[in-house]
Design a protein around this motif. Structure first.
Motif, PDB file in Angstrom:
ATOM      1  N   VAL A 111      98.393 -23.554  38.136  1.00 51.19           N
ATOM      2  CA  VAL A 111      97.857 -22.663  39.158  1.00 51.19           C
ATOM      3  C   VAL A 111      98.326 -23.181  40.504  1.00 51.19           C
ATOM      4  CG1 VAL A 111      95.764 -21.781  40.261  1.00 51.19           C
ATOM      5  CG2 VAL A 111      95.819 -22.105  37.791  1.00 51.19           C
ATOM      6  N   TYR A 112      98.738 -22.284  41.364  1.00 44.93           N
ATOM      7  CA  TYR A 112      99.172 -22.685  42.709  1.00 44.93           C
ATOM      8  C   TYR A 112      98.680 -21.650  43.697  1.00 44.93           C
ATOM      9  CZ  TYR A 112     102.165 -23.504  46.749  1.00 44.93           C
ATOM     10  OH  TYR A 112     102.625 -23.733  48.026  1.00 44.93           O
ATOM     11  N   LEU A 113      98.040 -22.092  44.781  1.00 42.26           N
ATOM     12  CA  LEU A 113      97.638 -21.176  45.843  1.00 42.26           C
ATOM     13  C   LEU A 113      97.820 -21.835  47.195  1.00 42.26           C
ATOM     14  CD1 LEU A 113      93.759 -20.854  46.118  1.00 42.26           C
ATOM     15  CD2 LEU A 113      94.810 -22.426  44.520  1.00 42.26           C
ATOM     16  N   SER A 114      98.185 -21.027  48.178  1.00 39.73           N
ATOM     17  CA  SER A 114      98.429 -21.550  49.518  1.00 39.73           C
ATOM     18  C   SER A 114      97.992 -20.520  50.539  1.00 39.73           C
ATOM     19  CB  SER A 114      99.914 -21.873  49.712  1.00 39.73           C
ATOM     20  OG  SER A 114     100.702 -20.700  49.649  1.00 39.73           O
ATOM     21  N   GLY A 115      97.650 -21.008  51.711  1.00 38.82           N
ATOM     22  CA  GLY A 115      97.241 -20.115  52.783  1.00 38.82           C
ATOM     23  C   GLY A 115      96.903 -20.901  54.025  1.00 38.82           C
ATOM     24  N   THR A 116      96.409 -20.194  55.022  1.00 40.33           N
ATOM     25  CA  THR A 116      96.053 -20.806  56.293  1.00 40.33           C
ATOM     26  C   THR A 116      94.730 -20.242  56.770  1.00 40.33           C
ATOM     27  OG1 THR A 116      98.387 -21.060  56.905  1.00 40.33           O
ATOM     28  CG2 THR A 116      96.772 -21.218  58.669  1.00 40.33           C
ATOM     29  N   VAL A 117      93.821 -21.127  57.182  1.00 42.02           N
ATOM     30  CA  VAL A 117      92.553 -20.738  57.798  1.00 42.02           C
ATOM     31  C   VAL A 117      92.329 -21.652  58.988  1.00 42.02           C
ATOM     32  CG1 VAL A 117      90.097 -20.322  57.493  1.00 42.02           C
ATOM     33  CG2 VAL A 117      91.635 -20.076  55.552  1.00 42.02           C
ATOM     34  N   LEU A 138      95.686 -15.576  52.774  1.00 39.45           N
ATOM     35  CA  LEU A 138      96.115 -16.181  51.510  1.00 39.45           C
ATOM     36  C   LEU A 138      97.569 -15.763  51.297  1.00 39.45           C
ATOM     37  CD1 LEU A 138      95.217 -17.822  49.031  1.00 39.45           C
ATOM     38  CD2 LEU A 138      94.607 -15.662  47.933  1.00 39.45           C
ATOM     39  N   GLN A 139      98.458 -16.731  51.326  1.00 41.45           N
ATOM     40  CA  GLN A 139      99.877 -16.433  51.277  1.00 41.45           C
ATOM     41  C   GLN A 139     100.410 -16.290  49.861  1.00 41.45           C
ATOM     42  OE1 GLN A 139     100.992 -19.821  53.541  1.00 41.45           O
ATOM     43  NE2 GLN A 139     100.554 -18.856  55.517  1.00 41.45           N
ATOM     44  N   SER A 140      99.904 -17.080  48.927  1.00 41.62           N
ATOM     45  CA  SER A 140     100.346 -16.981  47.541  1.00 41.62           C
ATOM     46  C   SER A 140      99.239 -17.469  46.623  1.00 41.62           C
ATOM     47  CB  SER A 140     101.623 -17.801  47.314  1.00 41.62           C
ATOM     48  OG  SER A 140     101.377 -19.180  47.527  1.00 41.62           O
ATOM     49  N   PHE A 141      99.236 -16.926  45.414  1.00 41.04           N
ATOM     50  CA  PHE A 141      98.287 -17.340  44.383  1.00 41.04           C
ATOM     51  C   PHE A 141      98.964 -17.014  43.051  1.00 41.04           C
ATOM     52  CE2 PHE A 141      93.429 -17.338  43.367  1.00 41.04           C
ATOM     53  CZ  PHE A 141      93.651 -18.227  42.329  1.00 41.04           C
ATOM     54  N   ASP A 142      99.521 -18.021  42.411  1.00 45.09           N
ATOM     55  CA  ASP A 142     100.272 -17.837  41.178  1.00 45.09           C
ATOM     56  C   ASP A 142      99.568 -18.559  40.033  1.00 45.09           C
ATOM     57  OD1 ASP A 142     102.140 -16.688  42.881  1.00 45.09           O
ATOM     58  OD2 ASP A 142     103.312 -18.531  43.044  1.00 45.09           O
ATOM     59  N   MET A 143      99.634 -17.956  38.849  1.00 42.69           N
ATOM     60  CA  MET A 143      99.038 -18.556  37.675  1.00 42.69           C
ATOM     61  C   MET A 143      99.962 -18.305  36.487  1.00 42.69           C
ATOM     62  SD  MET A 143      95.123 -18.080  36.223  1.00 42.69           S
ATOM     63  CE  MET A 143      94.458 -18.347  37.863  1.00 42.69           C
ATOM     64  N   TYR A 144     100.219 -19.347  35.703  1.00 41.36           N
ATOM     65  CA  TYR A 144     101.132 -19.255  34.572  1.00 41.36           C
ATOM     66  C   TYR A 144     100.362 -19.510  33.281  1.00 41.36           C
ATOM     67  CZ  TYR A 144     104.411 -19.571  38.408  1.00 41.36           C
ATOM     68  OH  TYR A 144     105.088 -19.335  39.573  1.00 41.36           O
ATOM     69  N   VAL A 145     100.394 -18.495  32.390  1.00 42.72           N
ATOM     70  CA  VAL A 145      99.578 -18.515  31.182  1.00 42.72           C
ATOM     71  C   VAL A 145     100.474 -18.513  29.951  1.00 42.72           C
ATOM     72  CG1 VAL A 145      97.784 -17.338  29.871  1.00 42.72           C
ATOM     73  CG2 VAL A 145      97.721 -17.299  32.376  1.00 42.72           C
ATOM     74  N   ASN A 146     100.249 -19.477  29.080  1.00 44.11           N
ATOM     75  CA  ASN A 146     100.954 -19.561  27.805  1.00 44.11           C
ATOM     76  C   ASN A 146     100.019 -19.016  26.725  1.00 44.11           C
ATOM     77  OD1 ASN A 146     102.240 -20.251  25.435  1.00 44.11           O
ATOM     78  ND2 ASN A 146     102.852 -22.286  26.117  1.00 44.11           N
ATOM     79  N   PHE A 147     100.198 -17.725  26.390  1.00 38.57           N
ATOM     80  CA  PHE A 147      99.313 -17.116  25.397  1.00 38.57           C
ATOM     81  C   PHE A 147      99.574 -17.663  24.002  1.00 38.57           C
ATOM     82  CE2 PHE A 147      98.880 -13.885  28.748  1.00 38.57           C
ATOM     83  CZ  PHE A 147      97.508 -13.733  28.761  1.00 38.57           C
ATOM     84  N   ASP A 148     100.784 -18.121  23.744  1.00 39.54           N
ATOM     85  CA  ASP A 148     101.074 -18.695  22.430  1.00 39.54           C
ATOM     86  C   ASP A 148     100.234 -19.949  22.201  1.00 39.54           C
ATOM     87  OD1 ASP A 148     102.963 -16.734  21.880  1.00 39.54           O
ATOM     88  OD2 ASP A 148     104.598 -17.897  22.782  1.00 39.54           O
ATOM     89  N   ALA A 149     100.138 -20.770  23.239  1.00 41.79           N
ATOM     90  CA  ALA A 149      99.345 -21.997  23.151  1.00 41.79           C
ATOM     91  C   ALA A 149      97.912 -21.791  23.616  1.00 41.79           C
ATOM     92  CB  ALA A 149      99.994 -23.104  23.977  1.00 41.79           C
TER      93      ALA A 149
END
Length: 558
Positions: free
Chosen positions: A471-477, A454-465
């Motif tokens: 969400v973004y994730l990438s990898g190789t299998v 798993l090369q990346s796993f990003d998540m962006y959270v707006n707590f105000d809203a």
């Protein structure tokens, strides 16, 4: 060492599946898909329009042209893509003749079904609300048209071979019409139709042989029972009147006359007794029970002791594995919370503690579903002691049973465990726009047993809203390099909902799936996540799954 366990899931949680989340409009009639099986107990099969047979299980797709058969002792629940719910009791047969859902062109929508045998209980959906003529259920003695209601119906076959129709209304109104006339029935009223030429009459109580009733003589609740997002049980028969159309449901026997006179039915009941079925004059032939061969191999010995202990109340286990079913390869898993009477068992394996070794789940889809580490090997161990979380993979002979039937699991069983779930009140009190980045987790695996990265796993959270914006994730299998993104902003409530999760998609590889997540730590500084991707067109040939820890990053969200 073989581990034994039991976990009972409450209304607060459920063992869920990755894959396409079925919501109204999500299934494409162009692909011939009409709905999905929520529950299949006992022998439940489908015969497609070409005569091919397949066994139906939980998550199996229902296709246009399918004839669904529920054997004696079985039952099935189906959700159609227009939001309607259908429950079929034992010894029933139901066919999807035509199905098309198009919210942009409601005139083209069609839902034509046939009840061929037995009974049905249903809460109707979107199709037919604007154009009621686009919906009907054909039976040997009736054509049922509906327009937003909850009702039940049953075909009773007499010894003579004649079929009579019985039924009742849970909410709304129906019109039962045949050559003898038209009769109006309202909420909590029952009816009987003797034949196509005799007008329907009211019944105070349904007969004892009616399979869908409760102690009050009304249809038993439960059509389409399912766990709601917050874990409470929703019964299709107990929706409020505000959720139902005030338009009339029409049940037509024989030819429908546009100018038919509808006679309201009062609470008076048929005075004549129900038909009695004569006892058989000859004894039924005795059939010998089939002889089962003695096992050629000794049964495994069950241990008399185990060192596994119950996980702390409120802890969480995220799980994921690749299985095979009638719809092909599937990425399966989800999140389990250990609330009483739920039980998650932990053990020390190879010097590592707090390892989930077993789980059993009871919910509307599982009766039960179980995981047993068996003789599998524990690999890919990791964790973060600061936040209190660990993860790993069981590789080898672990066991997954779905309603007592062995799931054909492939490769590894992933887990991520933590007792440190962030209280919802803390999540709701946070503010700002926060980025979470991959910190650790299991290596993803696929249907061939390949282990990747798993090369990346990003998540962006707006707590105000109070939303998860992306969400973004990438990898190789193996030979697959996946790049999956979320399909838009999701409320935090839905993201944490074990019935919903976050839908993701990798268009380059035609993969779809979902992420299940929970905030962890005293101030939601981390996220425990499971993810799964599989082919978007059944039968799927590809599936990828894994678990991950994401930690709050100092990087800006954008």
């Amino acid at each position: 060492m073989k581990h034994y366990f039991r976990l009972v899931i409450s209304k607060l949680s459920a063992l869920l599946l990755f894959g396409v989340l079925v919501v109204p409009g999500a299934l494409s009639a162009a692909q011939g898909t009409a709905g999905i099986v929520l529950l299949a107990v006992g022998e439940v099969t489908a015969e497609d329009a070409g005569g091919a047979m397949r066994v139906l299980k939980r998550r199996s797709q229902i296709l246009e042209g399918d004839t669904i058969t529920v054997a004696q002792g079985g039952r099935a629940q189906i959700r159609f893509s227009d939001g309607s719910l259908l429950s079929l009791p034992e010894s029933s047969q139901f066919r999807v003749d035509e199905y098309q859902l198009d919210a942009n062109e409601p005139d083209r929508e069609r839902a034509i079904y046939s009840l061929l045998k037995g009974g049905m209980r249903t809460l109707t959906g979107a199709i037919g609300k604007k154009n009621p003529e686009n919906y009907r259920v054909n039976t040997p003695v009736a054509t049922i048209g509906i327009r937003g209601t909850a009702y039940h119906a049953y075909l009773h076959r007499l010894p003579s071979g004649e079929v009579q129709l019985y039924g009742g209304v849970k909410h709304g109104s129906i019109v039962v019409e045949n050559d003898g006339g038209a009769s109006l029935f309202s909420t909590s009223q029952n009816f009987r139709v003797r034949n196509a030429s005799e007008q329907a009459g009211a019944l105070l109580r349904l007969p004892d042989f009616y399979p869908l009733q409760d102690e009050d003589g009304q249809a038993a609740d439960g059509a389409g029972d399912e766990e709601t997002g917050n874990g409470s049980t929703t019964d299709a028969a107990d929706v409020s009147e505000s959720q139902l159309s005030d338009e009339t449901t029409v049940i037509t026997i024989g030819t429908v006359e546009e100018d038919a006179v509808i006679t309201p039915i009062s609470d008076t009941v048929l005075e004549e007794p129900l038909p009695e079925e004569p006892l058989p004059t000859e004894p039924l032939p005795e059939e010998p029970l089939p002889e089962e061969p003695l096992p050629t191999e000794p049964l495994p010995e069950e241990p008399t002791t185990t060192t596994a202990t119950l996980a702390p109340i409120g802890s969480m286990v995220g799980m994921g594995f690749v299985g095979t079913n009638v719809d092909g390869i599937a990425a399966e898993g989800g999140v389990i919370f250990n609330y009483s009477p739920n039980e998650v068992y932990l053990d020390t394996v190879g010097g590592a503690g707090n390892i989930p070794v077993s789980a059993t789940v009871y919910d509307v889809e599982c009766n039960p579903c179980t995981f047993d580490a068996g003789t599998a090997s524990l690999v890919d161990l990791g964790g973060d002691a600061t936040i209190g979380i660990n993860w790993g993979r069981w590789e080898g002979d672990f066991v997954v049973l779905e309603n007592g039937i062995a799931e054909q699991a492939v490769g590894s069983f992933h887990y991520i465990y933590t007792p440190n779930i962030t209280p919802l009140s803390v999540v709701q009190a946070r503010s700002g726009y926060v980025s979470y980045m991959l910190s650790g987790g299991t290596m993803p695996t696929d249907q061939a047993g390949n282990v990747g990265a798993l090369q990346s796993f990003d998540m962006y959270v707006n707590f105000d809203a109070q939303s998860v914006d992306s969400v973004y994730l990438s990898g190789t299998v193996g030979t697959t390099s996946f790049n999956a993104t979320s399909l838009g902003s999701v409320s935090i409530t839905d993201a944490l909902n074990t019935d919903l999760g976050i839908k993701i998609e990798d268009t380059s590889n035609a993969l779809v799936g979902r992420v299940d997540m929970q905030f962890i730590g005293s101030n939601a500084e981390g996220i425990a996540a499971t993810y799964g991707l599989q082919g978007n067109t059944p039968p799927s040939q590809t599936a990828i799954t894994g678990t991950a820890l994401l930690l709050e990053s100092s990087q800006p969200a954008f």
